[in-house]
Design a protein around this motif. Structure first.
Motif, PDB file in Angstrom:
ATOM      1  N   ILE A 150       0.880  -1.158   0.000  1.00  0.00           N
ATOM      2  CA  ILE A 150       0.000   0.000   0.000  1.00  0.00           C
ATOM      3  C   ILE A 150       0.918   1.208   0.000  1.00  0.00           C
ATOM      4  CG2 ILE A 150      -1.863   1.226   1.193  1.00  0.00           C
ATOM      5  CD1 ILE A 150      -2.209  -1.400   2.881  1.00  0.00           C
ATOM      6  N   ASN A 152       0.981   5.435  -0.275  1.00  0.00           N
ATOM      7  CA  ASN A 152       0.261   6.696  -0.280  1.00  0.00           C
ATOM      8  C   ASN A 152       1.191   7.752  -0.865  1.00  0.00           C
ATOM      9  OD1 ASN A 152      -1.608   8.687   0.365  1.00  0.00           O
ATOM     10  ND2 ASN A 152      -1.076   8.753   2.525  1.00  0.00           N
ATOM     11  N   THR A 153       2.073   8.337  -0.034  1.00  0.00           N
ATOM     12  CA  THR A 153       2.999   9.367  -0.518  1.00  0.00           C
ATOM     13  C   THR A 153       4.427   8.871  -0.671  1.00  0.00           C
ATOM     14  OG1 THR A 153       3.653  10.025   1.694  1.00  0.00           O
ATOM     15  CG2 THR A 153       1.680  11.094   0.774  1.00  0.00           C
ATOM     16  N   SER A 161       6.522   1.339   1.895  1.00  0.00           N
ATOM     17  CA  SER A 161       5.507   1.517   0.859  1.00  0.00           C
ATOM     18  C   SER A 161       5.994   1.072  -0.519  1.00  0.00           C
ATOM     19  CB  SER A 161       5.006   2.959   0.845  1.00  0.00           C
ATOM     20  OG  SER A 161       5.997   3.853   1.298  1.00  0.00           O
ATOM     21  N   GLY A 231       1.235  12.305   4.013  1.00  0.00           N
ATOM     22  CA  GLY A 231      -0.163  11.913   3.952  1.00  0.00           C
ATOM     23  C   GLY A 231      -0.869  12.180   5.276  1.00  0.00           C
ATOM     24  N   GLY A 235      -0.111   6.385   6.537  1.00  0.00           N
ATOM     25  CA  GLY A 235       0.858   5.887   7.512  1.00  0.00           C
ATOM     26  C   GLY A 235       1.059   6.834   8.693  1.00  0.00           C
ATOM     27  N   HIS A 242       2.720  12.835  14.824  1.00  0.00           N
ATOM     28  CA  HIS A 242       3.049  13.937  15.743  1.00  0.00           C
ATOM     29  C   HIS A 242       3.072  15.274  15.028  1.00  0.00           C
ATOM     30  CE1 HIS A 242       7.136  14.441  14.241  1.00  0.00           C
ATOM     31  NE2 HIS A 242       7.426  13.181  14.487  1.00  0.00           N
ATOM     32  N   VAL A 294      -6.847   1.682   5.062  1.00  0.00           N
ATOM     33  CA  VAL A 294      -7.663   2.811   5.514  1.00  0.00           C
ATOM     34  C   VAL A 294      -8.097   3.586   4.273  1.00  0.00           C
ATOM     35  CG1 VAL A 294      -7.519   5.057   6.677  1.00  0.00           C
ATOM     36  CG2 VAL A 294      -6.686   2.996   7.819  1.00  0.00           C
ATOM     37  N   TYR A 517       9.368   5.718  17.862  1.00  0.00           N
ATOM     38  CA  TYR A 517       8.222   6.056  17.017  1.00  0.00           C
ATOM     39  C   TYR A 517       8.295   5.224  15.741  1.00  0.00           C
ATOM     40  CZ  TYR A 517       5.191   9.082  14.111  1.00  0.00           C
ATOM     41  OH  TYR A 517       4.216   9.565  13.279  1.00  0.00           O
TER      42      TYR A 517
HETATM   43  C1  FAD Z   1       9.875  14.937   4.942  1.00  0.00           C
HETATM   44  C2  FAD Z   1       9.145  14.169   6.003  1.00  0.00           C
HETATM   45  C3  FAD Z   1       8.489  14.840   7.015  1.00  0.00           C
HETATM   46  C4  FAD Z   1       7.798  14.153   8.007  1.00  0.00           C
HETATM   47  N1  FAD Z   1       7.145  14.851   8.980  1.00  0.00           N
HETATM   48  C5  FAD Z   1       6.463  14.182   9.934  1.00  0.00           C
HETATM   49  C6  FAD Z   1       5.749  14.874  10.953  1.00  0.00           C
HETATM   50  O1  FAD Z   1       5.714  16.105  10.990  1.00  0.00           O
HETATM   51  N2  FAD Z   1       5.104  14.149  11.894  1.00  0.00           N
HETATM   52  C7  FAD Z   1       5.123  12.783  11.887  1.00  0.00           C
HETATM   53  O2  FAD Z   1       4.515  12.173  12.762  1.00  0.00           O
HETATM   54  N3  FAD Z   1       5.771  12.110  10.939  1.00  0.00           N
HETATM   55  C8  FAD Z   1       6.429  12.772   9.963  1.00  0.00           C
HETATM   56  N4  FAD Z   1       7.092  12.060   8.997  1.00  0.00           N
HETATM   57  C9  FAD Z   1       7.049  10.597   9.042  1.00  0.00           C
HETATM   58  C10 FAD Z   1       5.735  10.099   8.454  1.00  0.00           C
HETATM   59  O3  FAD Z   1       4.763  10.015   9.468  1.00  0.00           O
HETATM   60  C11 FAD Z   1       5.938   8.723   7.839  1.00  0.00           C
HETATM   61  O4  FAD Z   1       6.832   8.825   6.760  1.00  0.00           O
HETATM   62  C12 FAD Z   1       4.644   8.068   7.402  1.00  0.00           C
HETATM   63  O5  FAD Z   1       4.923   6.718   7.143  1.00  0.00           O
HETATM   64  C13 FAD Z   1       4.065   8.728   6.172  1.00  0.00           C
HETATM   65  O6  FAD Z   1       2.845   8.155   5.826  1.00  0.00           O
HETATM   66  P1  FAD Z   1       2.346   8.264   4.301  1.00  0.00           P
HETATM   67  O7  FAD Z   1       1.048   7.570   4.222  1.00  0.00           O
HETATM   68  O8  FAD Z   1       2.420   9.679   3.880  1.00  0.00           O
HETATM   69  O9  FAD Z   1       3.525   7.507   3.517  1.00  0.00           O
HETATM   70  P2  FAD Z   1       3.704   6.086   2.792  1.00  0.00           P
HETATM   71  O10 FAD Z   1       5.183   5.877   2.710  1.00  0.00           O
HETATM   72  O11 FAD Z   1       2.964   6.059   1.518  1.00  0.00           O
HETATM   73  O12 FAD Z   1       3.070   5.036   3.762  1.00  0.00           O
HETATM   74  C14 FAD Z   1       3.666   4.754   5.017  1.00  0.00           C
HETATM   75  C15 FAD Z   1       3.202   3.409   5.557  1.00  0.00           C
HETATM   76  O13 FAD Z   1       1.797   3.417   5.779  1.00  0.00           O
HETATM   77  C16 FAD Z   1       1.141   2.454   4.979  1.00  0.00           C
HETATM   78  N5  FAD Z   1      -0.065   3.091   4.465  1.00  0.00           N
HETATM   79  C17 FAD Z   1      -0.146   4.245   3.761  1.00  0.00           C
HETATM   80  N6  FAD Z   1      -1.422   4.514   3.490  1.00  0.00           N
HETATM   81  C18 FAD Z   1      -2.168   3.523   4.029  1.00  0.00           C
HETATM   82  C19 FAD Z   1      -3.559   3.254   4.074  1.00  0.00           C
HETATM   83  N7  FAD Z   1      -4.436   4.052   3.505  1.00  0.00           N
HETATM   84  N8  FAD Z   1      -3.978   2.144   4.725  1.00  0.00           N
HETATM   85  C20 FAD Z   1      -3.086   1.315   5.310  1.00  0.00           C
HETATM   86  N9  FAD Z   1      -1.766   1.522   5.286  1.00  0.00           N
HETATM   87  C21 FAD Z   1      -1.307   2.620   4.656  1.00  0.00           C
HETATM   88  C22 FAD Z   1       2.140   2.074   3.899  1.00  0.00           C
HETATM   89  O14 FAD Z   1       1.934   0.754   3.474  1.00  0.00           O
HETATM   90  C23 FAD Z   1       3.450   2.224   4.626  1.00  0.00           C
HETATM   91  O15 FAD Z   1       3.676   1.072   5.397  1.00  0.00           O
HETATM   92  C24 FAD Z   1       7.791  12.740   7.989  1.00  0.00           C
HETATM   93  C25 FAD Z   1       8.450  12.056   6.968  1.00  0.00           C
HETATM   94  C26 FAD Z   1       9.129  12.745   5.988  1.00  0.00           C
HETATM   95  C27 FAD Z   1       9.855  12.012   4.909  1.00  0.00           C
END
Ligand code: FAD
Ligand code: NAG
Ligand code: NAG
Ligand code: NAG
Ligand code: NAG
Ligand code: NAG
Ligand code: NAG
Ligand code: NAG
Ligand code: NAG
Length: 573
Positions: A150, A152-153, A161, A231, A235, A242, A294, A517
């Motif tokens: 899965i 997302n971003t 991901s 996103g 995730g 946070h 989700v 975390y």
């Molecule tokens: C530049 C940067 C800034 C950040 N800033 C913060 C911050 O301010 N606060 C903080 O807490 N964290 C922060 N993070 C960390 C961030 O929380 C994680 O990278 C998180 O995994 C991002 O979730 P995503 O869905 O955007 O990314 P993805 O890499 O697409 O997904 C992350 C994980 O979640 C799973 N997932 C995604 N969508 C779903 C869904 N719909 N249902 C089930 N599983 C799903 C994916 O399989 C993967 O395991 C930051 C990361 C980066 C790179």
């Protein structure tokens, strides 16, 4: 008797044998046929995806297949990267390292002279725009025993991901946003209080959520990064989520009222305090990519208030000054958390950069709070006039004004890196400031304090949700990154990974009873179950078994992942 027993046992053995213990990967004989894929294509609203690494447009170098300047212009832009199904924010996760050390990659820097390889980018998948697209993708992956990812971003710092040879479910285009002045969770008893809530589709990113909250005159607690590309309903929230505003309003998981999700069987359901309560418990901190897909998250919103931002920059000219100022810096955090402050700071042997906010605190009050520290640093770094310190206190009329001034410009991603971290208990800040300063300063490349806990994060009952209970005792978490350049060889990469392990051990020694975390951590935790989930592991494992009995959803260090080998493609025997 013996014959009978054998007859009973034999069918069992053969059924176990015929059930493969490994996922079917692209290139394997078992990979679905073209006609299987065309059936899938007929079930979904968009053409199937054939993702490529983002730099593929630059290859072949003799005649680029796409717009290569677009790639070089945007390689560090989080929103550009998140718009590409084949891109991760940290490009090292797009690569694949063979057992012999050979690296399959597709580098932006074409002068390095390598060919573009698919690496760990999935070869095909579904571009979900609807719930029924998600259901079709999940059922297809399950039916064909595929390694499902899965995405997302692609911000995940552990590369969760993406996976080599996998089948992609891309949630990026699930972009619905609804504001509801009188939200009541599904299934709530009559008389349940109404909330001003924002429902975000799984693909909504923080920049979109902040715009929507502002348009409706509200504030929402979210992630903060350049371009706000993380996103808002994927995730981030499932890992905890946070914010600099967490000491005032709690973590993402403390603000979510309801999820909708598609389970491994393809069932679409709602999880909240009244329906599928156990899944709601797990989705709040039990980790992304583990229980279900989700499809939306509904968040409580808050009144808008002004804030004061504080910036302190100091240079350390000797190791003694570094230790002295960092110790004092550690000591001020409990008081700042109690006053609702939060934010981010960077500490290295060379200096300190503090970038904190105080919501609904006036300029004068914020200045009065930080002045003793500013005075201390002025003295410690050589006295007034020695030019080792700069401090500013700046008022903003709202979160949104501060966000626009701070986060809508600039780039933050696109570098190959891994990180390590520890949640640091309030008790460590209070009782062992010198030891904590020493541990942080031993990381040569410097550490970030994400000052994103304490205050409202400490209040909820730790048992009320799956989130690692260590969060409730923490004031924030300390993290560091180790980076390497494109084209770095296996020796250099292994050295960087070893530094991650070594520094994590230093932080773990400082806080052996704490944890880390899930979203900002390392792949090399010695005991990921304890580190990421603490005492909640067993209950999370049970909930996963209930909603995903076949373990369709597997991610590195996630709940249930210990049943799989290092590739996460084959179950342990
Ligand atoms: C530049 C940067 C800034 C950040 N800033 C913060 C911050 O301010 N606060 C903080 O807490 N964290 C922060 N993070 C960390 C961030 O929380 C994680 O990278 C998180 O995994 C991002 O979730 P995503 O869905 O955007 O990314 P993805 O890499 O697409 O997904 C992350 C994980 O979640 C799973 N997932 C995604 N969508 C779903 C869904 N719909 N249902 C089930 N599983 C799903 C994916 O399989 C993967 O395991 C930051 C990361 C980066 C790179
Ligand atoms: C290539 O991308 C750049 C943006 O980086 C854009 O300005 C340019 O117009 C594009 N070129 C073509 C031919 O599309
Ligand atoms: C390493 O292994 C890969 C995959 O088996 C193979 O393609 C490559 O040629 C090998 N490289 C070397 C230097 O042996
Ligand atoms: C690209 O790689 C070449 C060859 O190693 C190197 O000289 C150059 O500095 C690199 N360019 C960038 C932008 O990193
Ligand atoms: C903000 O602070 C003022 C007093 O300084 C207080 O009256 C008000 O209730 C606070 N607003 C919120 C939303 O906390
Ligand atoms: C903060 O307080 C200091 C010391 O009282 C004062 O010199 C400074 O001008 C104040 N800064 C602001 C922005 O009010
Ligand atoms: C800074 O030094 C001055 C002069 O020596 C002293 O009066 C003051 O108390 C010191 N301030 C702090 C915070 O240590
Ligand atoms: C710290 O040192 C750097 C480089 O010497 C300098 O550019 C910067 O202005 C200094 N910062 C402060 C706060 O004095
Ligand atoms: C890897 O790169 C480093 C730094 O460029 C170099 O010193 C080393 O010899 C290289 N190792 C191998 C095995 O190529």
């Amino acid at each position: 008797m013996i014959m009978k027993a054998l007859w009973l046992v034999l069918p069992l053995i053969s059924s176990v044998r015929s059930q493969t213990s490994c996922r079917c990967l692209a290139g394997d004989q078992c990979w679905p046929s073209d006609s299987d894929f065309s059936i899938l294509a007929g079930q979904v609203s968009q053409p199937l995806l054939y993702p490529k690494p983002p730099a593929a447009a630059c290859y072949p170098t003799s005649k680029p297949s796409g717009n290569c300047s677009e790639v070089t212009d945007n390689a560090r832009n989080g929103n550009w990267r998140s718009g590409q199904p084949g891109s991760m924010q940290s490009p090292n996760f797009e690569t694949y390292i063979h057992g012999n050390g050979t690296i399959d990659a597709c580098y932006v820097n074409v002068t390095l002279g390598y060919k573009c390889k698919q690496g760990s980018v999935p070869v095909t998948g579904v571009d979900a725009h609807t719930i029924s697209d998600v259901q079709a993708a999940v059922k297809f992956a399950s039916q064909h025993n595929l390694r499902l990812v899965i995405k997302n971003t692609g911000h995940d710092y552990l590369g969760r991901s993406t996976a080599r040879g996998s089948f992609l479910l891309w949630t990026h285009n699930l972009k619905d946003i609804t504001y509801n002045e009188g939200f009541v969770p599904d299934g709530a008893p009559t008389g349940e209080s109404r909330s001003k809530a924002l429902t975000l589709g799984a693909g909504v990113q923080w920049f979109e959520a902040y715009n929507a909250a502002e348009t409706n005159g509200r504030f929402i607690v979210g992630g903060l990064s350049m371009g706000a590309s993380v996103g808002a309903a994927g995730g981030w929230i499932q890992g905890g989520g946070h914010s600099a505003f967490s000491a005032r309003h709690g973590l993402g998981v403390d603000n979510v009222l309801q999820f909708t999700a598609v389970t491994a069987s393809g069932e679409y359901l709602t999880a909240n305090a009244f329906k599928n309560v156990d899944l709601f418990w797990a989705l709040r901190g039990g980790g992304g990519g583990t229980y279900a897909v989700v499809t939306s998250a509904t968040y409580l919103t808050h009144d808008r208030v002004p804030l004061t931002a504080t910036y302190v920059l100091a240079n350390f000219t000797t190791p003694a000054i570094a230790q002295d100022v960092t110790t004092e810096f550690v000591k001020i955090h409990p008081g700042l958390a109690d006053a609702g402050w939060g934010g981010y700071s960077f500490i290295s042997p060379l200096g300190l950069q503090l970038f904190y906010i105080a919501p609904n605190v006036s300029l004068d009050n914020a200045n009065a709070t930080i002045q003793p520290f500013v005075q201390y640093v002025t003295n410690a770094t050589g006295g007034p006039g020695s030019n080792n310190l700069q401090a500013f206190v700046v008022p903003f009329e709202s979160f949104y004004a501060w966000y626009v001034a701070t986060y809508t410009i600039g780039e933050q991603v696109g570098e190959s890196l891994e990180l390590g971290s520890r949640l640091i208990p309030r008790e460590t800040f209070e009782k062992e400031p010198a030891k904590m300063a020493q541990a942080m300063l031993s990381v040569n490349s410097g550490v970030t304090i994400n000052f994103v806990a304490g205050g409202a994060v400490s209040k909820p009952d730790p048992e009320s949700m799956g989130l690692n209970p260590a969060w409730r005792k923490a004031l924030g978490h300390v993290l560091f990154t180790e980076n390497w350049a494109e084209g770095a060889n296996i020796t250099e990469i292994q050295k960087a990974k070893q530094r991650v392990r070594d520094y994590v051990r230093i932080l773990d020694t400082l806080t052996p009873e704490s944890g880390a975390y899930f979203n900002e951590a390392t792949l090399y935790e010695v005991n990921p179950q304890k580190t990421f989930f603490g005492s909640h592991y067993a209950k999370l494992r049970e909930i996963k078994a209930k909603y995903d009995p076949q373990s369709l959803f597997v991610v590195a260090s996630g709940v249930g992942s210990e049943e799989w080998d290092g590739s996460l493609n084959c179950r342990h025997k």
